[in-house]
Design a protein around this motif. Structure first.
Motif: not given
Length: 92
Positions: A62-82
């Motif tokens: 499950t964790l591997k799947k979640l990490m792939r989802s995070i990678e697929a959405n990393s651009g959005q995550i980076i924008e939200k972090w900023i």
């Protein structure tokens, strides 16, 4: 805690206070609501993920799947972090 998105029962989020000085970009993962013992995943400058720890004891598959989802959405995550913290640093 600002939630970024959900994958099934798992919430991917930031803590509102990520220390001073600001820690490198990362997300927390917890089943259900945010918790202090959540799994922590770093995001690299290339959008890849590195597991910091799995305190939530999320099953490996499950964790591997979640990490792939995070990678697929990393651009959005980076924008939200900023937006949330006004600056960004990377783990690697």
């Amino acid at each position: 805690m600002p939630q970024i998105f959900r994958v099934g029962p798992y919430s991917i989020y930031f803590w509102s206070n990520e220390n001073n000085p600001l820690e490198p970009i990362h997300v927390h993962i917890a089943e259900g609501k945010a918790t202090a013992n959540a799994t922590k995943v770093w995001i690299t400058s290339t959008g890849k993920t590195i597991l910091s720890h799995n305190k939530s004891q999320i099953p490996v598959r499950t964790l591997k799947k979640l990490m792939r989802s995070i990678e697929a959405n990393s651009g959005q995550i980076i924008e939200k972090w900023i937006e949330q913290f006004g600056e960004i640093r990377y783990y690697c």
